[in-house]
Enzyme design. Structure first.
Site, PDB file in Angstrom:
ATOM      1  N   SER A 144      -2.130  12.491  -2.488  1.00 41.38           N
ATOM      2  CA  SER A 144      -3.386  12.949  -1.899  1.00 41.38           C
ATOM      3  C   SER A 144      -3.114  14.301  -1.263  1.00 41.38           C
ATOM      4  O   SER A 144      -1.965  14.633  -0.961  1.00 41.38           O
ATOM      5  CB  SER A 144      -3.866  11.952  -0.840  1.00 41.38           C
ATOM      6  OG  SER A 144      -4.883  12.499  -0.029  1.00 41.38           O
ATOM      7  N   TYR A 157      -2.280   6.366   6.602  1.00 43.87           N
ATOM      8  CA  TYR A 157      -2.562   6.806   5.230  1.00 43.87           C
ATOM      9  C   TYR A 157      -1.812   8.094   4.905  1.00 43.87           C
ATOM     10  O   TYR A 157      -1.112   8.185   3.893  1.00 43.87           O
ATOM     11  CB  TYR A 157      -4.066   6.994   5.038  1.00 43.87           C
ATOM     12  CG  TYR A 157      -4.441   7.396   3.625  1.00 43.87           C
ATOM     13  CD1 TYR A 157      -4.609   6.430   2.641  1.00 43.87           C
ATOM     14  CD2 TYR A 157      -4.624   8.732   3.268  1.00 43.87           C
ATOM     15  CE1 TYR A 157      -4.942   6.786   1.337  1.00 43.87           C
ATOM     16  CE2 TYR A 157      -4.949   9.096   1.981  1.00 43.87           C
ATOM     17  CZ  TYR A 157      -5.114   8.124   1.017  1.00 43.87           C
ATOM     18  OH  TYR A 157      -5.429   8.483  -0.266  1.00 43.87           O
TER      19      TYR A 157
END
Length: 265
Positions: A144, A157
């Site tokens: 990401s 995350y």
């Protein structure tokens, strides 16, 4: 004309029941790949498998919780028993979090995110690697932009995605002469529904699509670009202009990057 680079290639996709993973499966099915589809929800996987077979693929369903070592080993073993080889492993399984670290009642959710997003990739890679060496295959890791830049929150995350980047960067060096390629993928916002499945600090899904997803990159475009990068064995794929630009800004004005990131919450 449909590309056939992955025709008859054996490909494992984790997190294949929704979003980017599902679309990767469908697009690779059109090339005639042999797919091992993995996720925790067997019912949804069966639907994806059926659609893949209708598009010309061979597909098996292997329900897997990637946070569990033995289930990852079973995924690899089932794939070998069914197809006899592994040509590509796509580590896509992951969960999002919608909350702040300083508001978490305990570290259970933080640990869960690390186990699924990071250790799940490590587990699958560990068991698949001997077979990937035999085929001089490919590893694709879906990170990401939060694996490149500081997160607006320390919810786990971003940490999990940074950990993926560090692990696969080192593994790439280790595998330099093996013929196995590693492609890191850095998506930005994608209309995948991940924000509605992201967990709040109480452990329940938000159930709502974030405004950031509205009008973002489609899963079809995202999956197509991932497959193209894997085909070319690219080192990495940064999917947004902001990601490319942000790398340089971070070097000379890290505070500005932090300021922009905080606005993303």
């Amino acid at each position: 004309m449909i590309n056939t680079e992955f025709q008859d290639k054996v490909i494992i996709i984790t997190g294949a029941s929704y979003g980017i993973g599902e679309e990767l499966a469908l697009q690779l099915a059109e090339q005639g790949a042999c797919l091992a589809l993995s996720a925790r929800t067997a019912e949804k996987l069966n639907d994806v498998s059926q659609h893949c077979q209708q598009r010309g693929a061979k597909a098996i369903v292997v329900p897997t919780d990637v946070s569990k070592l033995d289930e990852c080993q079973n995924l690899i073993n089932r794939t070998i028993r069914e197809f006899g080889r592994i040509d590509m492993l796509i580590n896509n399984a992951g969960i999002g979090v919608a909350g702040r670290f300083d508001e978490m009642p305990n570290l259970g959710l933080f640990e869960k995110v690390i186990q699924i997003n990071f250790l799940g990739s490590v587990y699958c890679t560990y068991f698949a690697l001997p077979y990937l060496k035999e085929t001089r295959g490919r590893i694709v890791a879906i990170s990401s932009l939060r694996g490149m830049f500081p997160s607006a929150t320390a919810d786990g995350y971003g940490a999990s995605k940074h950990a993926m980047v560090g692990f696969y960067g080192s593994l790439r060096n280790e595998l330099y002469d093996s013929g196995v390629s590693i492609t890191m993928i850095y998506p930005g916002w994608v209309c995948s529904g991940i924000t509605s499945r992201a967990l709040k600090i109480d452990g329940h899904p938000t159930g709502q699509i974030s405004p950031h997803e509205v009008g973002a990159m489609s899963v079809e475009t995202c999956a197509r670009r991932i497959i193209q990068a894997a085909e070319k064995r690219k080192r990495q794929l940064i999917m947004t202009f902001q990601g490319h630009y942000g790398q340089w800004v971070k070097l000379i004005a890290p505070g500005l990057v932090d300021q922009v990131t905080r606005k993303e919450t």
